[in-house]
Design an enzyme around this catalytic site. Structure first.
Site, PDB file in Angstrom:
ATOM      1  N   GLN A 350      41.183  33.707  54.249  1.00  0.00           N
ATOM      2  CA  GLN A 350      41.507  34.434  55.468  1.00  0.00           C
ATOM      3  C   GLN A 350      40.560  33.921  56.540  1.00  0.00           C
ATOM      4  OE1 GLN A 350      43.415  38.143  54.930  1.00  0.00           O
ATOM      5  NE2 GLN A 350      44.347  36.819  56.444  1.00  0.00           N
ATOM      6  N   SER A 517      36.122  38.467  53.882  1.00  0.00           N
ATOM      7  CA  SER A 517      37.384  39.111  53.525  1.00  0.00           C
ATOM      8  C   SER A 517      37.527  39.093  52.009  1.00  0.00           C
ATOM      9  CB  SER A 517      38.547  38.337  54.157  1.00  0.00           C
ATOM     10  OG  SER A 517      39.753  38.714  53.545  1.00  0.00           O
ATOM     11  N   THR A 518      38.195  40.111  51.468  1.00  0.00           N
ATOM     12  CA  THR A 518      38.505  40.127  50.035  1.00  0.00           C
ATOM     13  C   THR A 518      39.983  39.795  49.837  1.00  0.00           C
ATOM     14  OG1 THR A 518      36.681  41.653  49.719  1.00  0.00           O
ATOM     15  CG2 THR A 518      38.215  41.540  47.919  1.00  0.00           C
ATOM     16  N   HIS A 519      40.531  39.010  50.773  1.00  0.00           N
ATOM     17  CA  HIS A 519      41.939  38.636  50.665  1.00  0.00           C
ATOM     18  C   HIS A 519      42.069  37.229  50.110  1.00  0.00           C
ATOM     19  CE1 HIS A 519      42.063  41.626  54.208  1.00  0.00           C
ATOM     20  NE2 HIS A 519      42.175  42.260  53.058  1.00  0.00           N
ATOM     21  N   ASN A 520      41.530  37.018  48.923  1.00  0.00           N
ATOM     22  CA  ASN A 520      41.723  35.745  48.235  1.00  0.00           C
ATOM     23  C   ASN A 520      43.178  35.687  47.796  1.00  0.00           C
ATOM     24  OD1 ASN A 520      39.104  37.230  47.503  1.00  0.00           O
ATOM     25  ND2 ASN A 520      38.512  35.087  47.389  1.00  0.00           N
TER      26      ASN A 520
END
Lengths: 592, 235
Positions: A350, A517-520
């Site tokens: 992200q 972000s933790t949107h891997n």
């Protein structure tokens, strides 16, 4: 020697958002299901109650809710010429562990992906031409998802009503709605609950953005604006703006999580069994390697079990979905030299990082009084909402003032030139703590041939299995995109009355040492072509049809928005196909 | 909490301003005017006869300990913001009570702020209490400190502070409040007669059984903050 257990109909590897949601759907269809969760069981009462849940040192700094990386870490390098090292402190991204997974410590920021996101390649080629995309970067990969927004809309709707999302619709059935996001994809009906109240920082952002002709709207939130009972009969309360949302669990039953909106409807079913503290080592395949026979796991006492199952759902954090496929030998691993292979391919992240706006002392921001998704946003620069002709990049970012907290250890903004310690630093913190507004830029991450996931050749986990290795840096396209938007956003900061506006934007090289972000996403992507996707449009493995890999690992490239709602919609979509097609005739739902 | 747009820094400014060091206008504060506790003390002791307002002390005692029956809430040390808001709500009809409504209406905005400031400052004694059963106390303690997952109830202390100490300015203390008053208010929320707070309390009260209400009330009546132990009239 593993103890062989009684066979069940289905097993989920992980009991977070996708694991609990999928299990509930299958349990209603009468299947006998076991949910395997590597972390501990935990519930709103007693585990999430205050004051212990507001321990900033424990949860924010020491990451008490995150994957135990003394047991299983991820190794990282920026490019394939480097040697990857294990990430020993989670900073850049925060994979959750424990019942409910990352859907417990999320912020509740609840967006849908857009129409163009699902047909990204088709859309961009049609609008700008293949040459334009080639000029953005020859290493870039663009793919369609194999599923369209229209197909997903009912599932988006259903998942939003499950969570009780609080927002203001911007587009109902193609008709633009006042107060909402005019760029959003058409929705069938209004959000289940009205938007949260707008904090002061959001009101200031709204004024600044409006003065420049942009289209501010309230961020959709799964921290609720009012009490709500969802279609599963589970009740949520309203958010009290306590300022402890992301990295924490909600003590007030006010944030959608498996504990509040799914698990109570699942755990009381006799055909569902939850097993916590169970680490799945691999999916077992039969001699043809075309059929999974179940999974092997280790329980909290160190005993190894084989759990036979007719259907295996990989429902872990996206990175762990990919690792499970690799450890089990399902699908061809991606080879960056040849570009062949699919598992580990198209890992994306992200693009984040926005400006800091230092205000006059007369402006009291009160950042401590906030929810996890309190923002006022604009989507004028999101995705492909603006014309990229004449520019040298694709993609976009949403922009918004989203201040989720004013927690004392984490939040102490100071302007450039301030010493980083000592009396002058303390004075600056006191001066600026309550008079600073953060603006977030948050957007697309384009897939690249150079970015991928594979098994680390050196480092192993506590059970002797290779760690997942991440090879990632931001493509130059994404840097150009983020910096272009950063220039625009500085003007918003000034229009808000900022005395000093520190420009934001994403920079290279990607570093895992600060939170982004933790949107891997990606690594086991969905699509219509088995040579470029690991799973089909229903997130079913092309190679082993009784294995489904659910979640953001299926994203061919990452979207502008925080992805949880899109994951929920995709999960409902896949489960719809499993219930109505697969269970009637188990086998590939799409022929190779 | 959104209903309490007071902020910590502006309160700090007010404190400095009241000492006459700075002539800062309280531009950011959206609360009622800052009261004068000395003028408030007179209202507490003597009422405002010309407006037909009796002395607060008749029911709430000059010390804010009230009369011990539990029919009247303890006021001593409750935040001035909270007391002022409740008086304003009585005056405006948002909160309703046969005794308090005409009293609050009889007081002007300044007098309400004054008397709120006075009772926020006083440290009234805690009057002797009858014993309660340990089972009732334990159930109350469970609800107060931990909550009840099966009823979807979070702990009271989440908002009312550790040990029910309150989270001023907006959220009142419960520690040491009279049990009958707490029970009465919970039943008012439960049945829709009290509506002057965010819907949080109505929602919670509706999930409490009669036994739960009695337990919570019995528990909080017994609890003291560490610094209040000295105020117990009998040890």
């Amino acid at each position: 020697m593993a103890t062989r257990l009684k066979p069940v109909d289905a097993v989920t590897i992980g009991v977070g958002l996708t694991g609990s949601l999928a299990a509930l759907e299958l349990a209603k269809a009468g299947l006998k299901i076991v949910g395997l969760e590597r972390g501990a069981a935990r519930f709103t009462v007693p585990d999430f109650q205050s004051p212990p849940i507001h321990d900033e040192l424990r949860f924010s700094i020491r990451k008490a809710m995150m994957q135990d990386n003394t047991k299983v870490a991820v190794t990282f390098r920026n490019d394939s010429n480097e040697t990857a090292l294990p990430i020993r402190r989670w900073e850049s991204f925060l994979p959750g562990q424990g019942l409910g997974g990352s859907f417990v410590h999320w912020n509740g920021q609840s967006f849908r992906a857009q129409v163009a996101d699902f047909i990204y390649k088709t859309h961009l080629e049609k609008r700008y031409g293949k040459k334009f995309l080639e000029a953005c970067g020859p290493e870039l990969i663009f793919q369609d998802w194999g599923v369209t927004y229209d197909e997903l809309e009912p599932h988006f709707d259903r998942f939003e009503y499950l969570c009780g999302v609080s927002g203001t619709a911007g587009n109902i059935k193609g008709k633009i709605q006042p107060g909402g996001n005019p760029f959003e994809a058409p929705r069938a009906r209004e959000y289940p609950n009205p938007a949260l109240k707008e904090p002061y920082f959001g009101a200031i952002f709204r004024k600044g953005a409006e003065s420049l002709g942009y289209h501010p709207y309230p961020q959709p939130s799964s921290n609720l604006s009012r009490p709500y009972t969802n279609p599963e009969g589970l009740s949520l309360q309203r958010c009290v703006f306590c300022g402890f949302c992301e990295r924490y669990a909600c003590e007030h039953f006010a944030k959608a999580s498996p504990q509040t909106v799914i698990l109570p409807a699942l755990l009381n079913r006799p055909n569902y069994e939850l097993r916590t503290n169970c680490e799945v080592l691999r999916i077992n395949l039969d001699s043809t390697r075309r059929k999974a026979t179940g999974v092997t796991y280790v329980d909290g006492a160190g005993n190894e079990f084989e759990q036979p199952a007719e259907l295996v759902l990989i429902t872990a954090f996206p990175l762990n979905n990919v690792r499970t496929l690799l450890l089990s030998g399902i699908g061809e691993p991606y080879d960056p030299r040849t570009g062949k292979g699919v598992v580990g391919r198209c890992y994306t992240y992200q693009t984040t990082g926005g400006p800091t706006v230092f205000m006059d002392e007369s402006v009291n921001v009160n950042p401590f009084m906030s929810s996890g998704a309190p923002g006022t946003m604009i989507d004028d620069f999101g995705g492909d909402n603006f014309d990229h002709s004449g520019l040298d990049f694709v993609g976009g970012q949403y922009v918004g003032s989203i201040m989720t907290n004013g927690r004392p250890i984490e939040f102490h903004p100071t302007p450039p030139g301030t010493p980083t310690w000592g009396l002058e630093w303390k004075k600056a913190v006191a001066r600026h703590y309550n008079h600073t507004i953060l603006i977030q830029q948050h957007g697309t991450s384009t897939a690249s041939r150079l970015n991928y996931l594979d098994l680390d050749p050196t480092y192993k986990d506590a059970w002797g299995q290779p760690l997942l290795r991440m090879t990632f840096d931001f493509p130059d396209n994404d840097i150009r995109m983020s910096q272009y938007i950063a220039n625009k956003v500085v003007a918003i900061g000034r229009a808000m009355g900022g005395k000093t506006v520190v420009r934001g934007g994403t920079r290279k090289p990607y570093s895992t040492t600060f939170y982004q972000s933790t949107h891997n996403a990606g690594g086991a992507v969905m699509g219509d072509d088995p040579t470029t996707s690991a799973v089909n449009r229903y997130m079913q493995s092309w190679d082993v049809p009784n294995v489904f890999s659910l979640g953001a690992s299926a994203f061919p490239q990452n979207i502008t928005y925080n992805y949880s709602i899109t994951i929920g919609a995709l999960t409902y979509w896949a489960l719809d196909a499993i219930k109505n097609q697969y269970l009637k005739a188990p086998g590939p739902l799409v022929q190779k | 909490m959104t209903a309490a747009p007071v902020n910590r820094l502006s309160l700090a400014v007010v404190v400095i301003g009241s000492f006459g060091l700075l002539g800062i206008a309280i531009a950011a504060a959206q609360t009622s005017p800052q009261g004068d506790p000395n003028r408030g003390a007179v209202v507490a002791a003597q009422g405002v006869p010309k407006a037909g307002v009796p002395a607060c002390a008749q029911c709430h005692a000059y010390t804010g300990s009230s009369d011990g029956s539990g029919a009247f809430p303890r006021l001593a040390g409750q935040s001035a913001y909270y007391l002022g808001k409740e008086l304003a709500d009585y005056a405006g009809g948002v909160r309703s009570n046969a005794i308090m409504t005409p009293i609050a209406k009889g007081l002007g905005a300044t007098e309400r702020a004054d008397v709120a400031a006075y009772y926020a400052e006083v440290k009234g004694p805690f009057l002797p209490l009858a014993d309660v059963s340990s089972a009732l106390f334990k159930r109350g303690e469970q609800l107060a400190k931990v909550g009840d997952e099966s009823k979807g109830l979070q702990s009271c202390d989440n908002c009312h502070g550790p040990g029910g100490a309150g989270q001023p300015p907006a959220i009142p203390y419960l520690a040491g409040q009279y049990g009958p008053y707490i029970a009465m208010q919970l039943r008012m929320w439960q049945r829709g007669y009290r509506r002057n707070s965010d819907d949080a309390m109505a929602y919670i009260a509706k999930r409490l059984s009669d036994g739960d209400i009695d337990a919570v009330a019995a528990y909080f009546q017994q609890v003291r903050r560490a610094d209040q132990l000295a105020q117990d009239s009998r040890k």
